[in-house]
Design an enzyme around this catalytic site. Structure first.
Site, PDB file in Angstrom:
ATOM      1  N   LYS A  83      18.339  12.644  10.042  1.00  0.00           N
ATOM      2  CA  LYS A  83      19.226  13.813  10.015  1.00  0.00           C
ATOM      3  C   LYS A  83      20.083  13.804  11.280  1.00  0.00           C
ATOM      4  CE  LYS A  83      18.501  18.558   8.437  1.00  0.00           C
ATOM      5  NZ  LYS A  83      17.578  19.698   8.581  1.00  0.00           N
TER       6      LYS A  83
HETATM    7  C1  E4P Z   1      18.585  22.381   6.569  1.00  0.00           C
HETATM    8  O1  E4P Z   1      18.314  21.208   6.519  1.00  0.00           O
HETATM    9  C2  E4P Z   1      18.133  23.289   7.629  1.00  0.00           C
HETATM   10  O2  E4P Z   1      16.872  22.860   8.078  1.00  0.00           O
HETATM   11  C3  E4P Z   1      17.949  24.702   7.148  1.00  0.00           C
HETATM   12  O3  E4P Z   1      18.283  24.858   5.794  1.00  0.00           O
HETATM   13  C4  E4P Z   1      18.516  25.732   8.049  1.00  0.00           C
HETATM   14  O4  E4P Z   1      18.250  27.008   7.516  1.00  0.00           O
HETATM   15  P1  E4P Z   1      18.386  28.337   8.386  1.00  0.00           P
HETATM   16  O5  E4P Z   1      19.843  28.592   8.587  1.00  0.00           O
HETATM   17  O6  E4P Z   1      17.745  29.399   7.541  1.00  0.00           O
HETATM   18  O7  E4P Z   1      17.660  28.085   9.672  1.00  0.00           O
END
Ligand code: E4P
Length: 217
Positions: A83
């Site tokens: 990522k």
């Molecule tokens: C995506 O890969 C992120 O980990 C996640 O969806 C972020 O979500 P949040 O905005 O609720 O922290």
């Protein structure tokens, strides 16, 4: 629509995976902090449970350092998706790591132009953050629709991974638009099964069943 679970909580992943609800997992530094566990150790355990892509996020900011971290994370298991943040350096690292055959999830996407760049850099997944756009009174779902249209216009194969999903309506809307994947916390996935009319109907059926005086077993 593929379901990814947005968590590093192993028991929660195991629970949903046993039901066949888990096509992959996404983690991020905040979720690793929440788990209280070592990133390599917990990610390895998750990769042993889930067959699909498991996103593990780099924390370096410069391309060469991101590439080094990405290679290290990818050694955990063959189903790791590295990522990378949607920065210019993240795009450079994306190009190199996908060139090596690694899965890459480009994260922190907040515009259609960013998504276009990620697709051109060969990303396996683009993660547009719906909830965080909604938080600042912008339309997170419109971003999903815009990316869907742009990717379809040009035949980009990067999968749209609807992220930062906070509600069951986000799931419905993202599915209607045609997001390839959604990632949501375990509690949102569990809530997909809930409907007040299901609860009410069940209550009535059970009350009437009692009145019959019958037993099935
Ligand atoms: C995506 O890969 C992120 O980990 C996640 O969806 C972020 O979500 P949040 O905005 O609720 O922290």
């Amino acid at each position: 629509m593929k379901f990814f679970v947005d968590t590093a909580d192993v028991p929660a992943i195991r629970d949903l995976n046993d039901l066949g609800m888990v096509d992959g997992v996404t983690t991020n530094p905040s979720l690793i902090l929440k788990s209280g566990r070592d990133i390599i150790e917990v990610t390895r355990e998750i990769c042993g449970i889930v067959e699909g892509p498991v996103s593990a996020e780099v924390v370096a900011l410069e391309a060469d350092a991101m590439i080094a971290e990405g290679r290290h994370l990818a050694e955990i298991a063959p189903n790791i998706a590295v990522k990378l943040p949607l920065t210019w350096d993240g795009l450079k690292a994306c190009k190199v790591l996908t060139g090596e055959g690694k899965m890459v999830n480009v994260t922190l996407c907040f515009s259609a132009n960013q998504a276009l760049l990620a697709a051109k850099a060969g990303a396996s997944f683009i993660s547009p953050f719906i909830g965080r756009l909604d938080d600042i009174n912008l339309d997170g779902m419109q971003l999903i629709a815009d990316i869907r249209q742009i990717y379809d216009n040009y035949g980009f194969e990067t999968e749209i991974l609807a992220a930062s999903i906070r509600t069951v309506n986000h799931v419905t809307e993202a599915a209607k638009i045609g997001a390839d994947v959604m990632t949501a916390p375990p509690e949102v996935i569990r809530k997909l099964a809930s409907h007040p009319l299901t609860d009410k109907g069940l209550e009535t059926f059970l009350a009437d069943w009692q009145k019959t005086g019958q037993k099935i077993l």
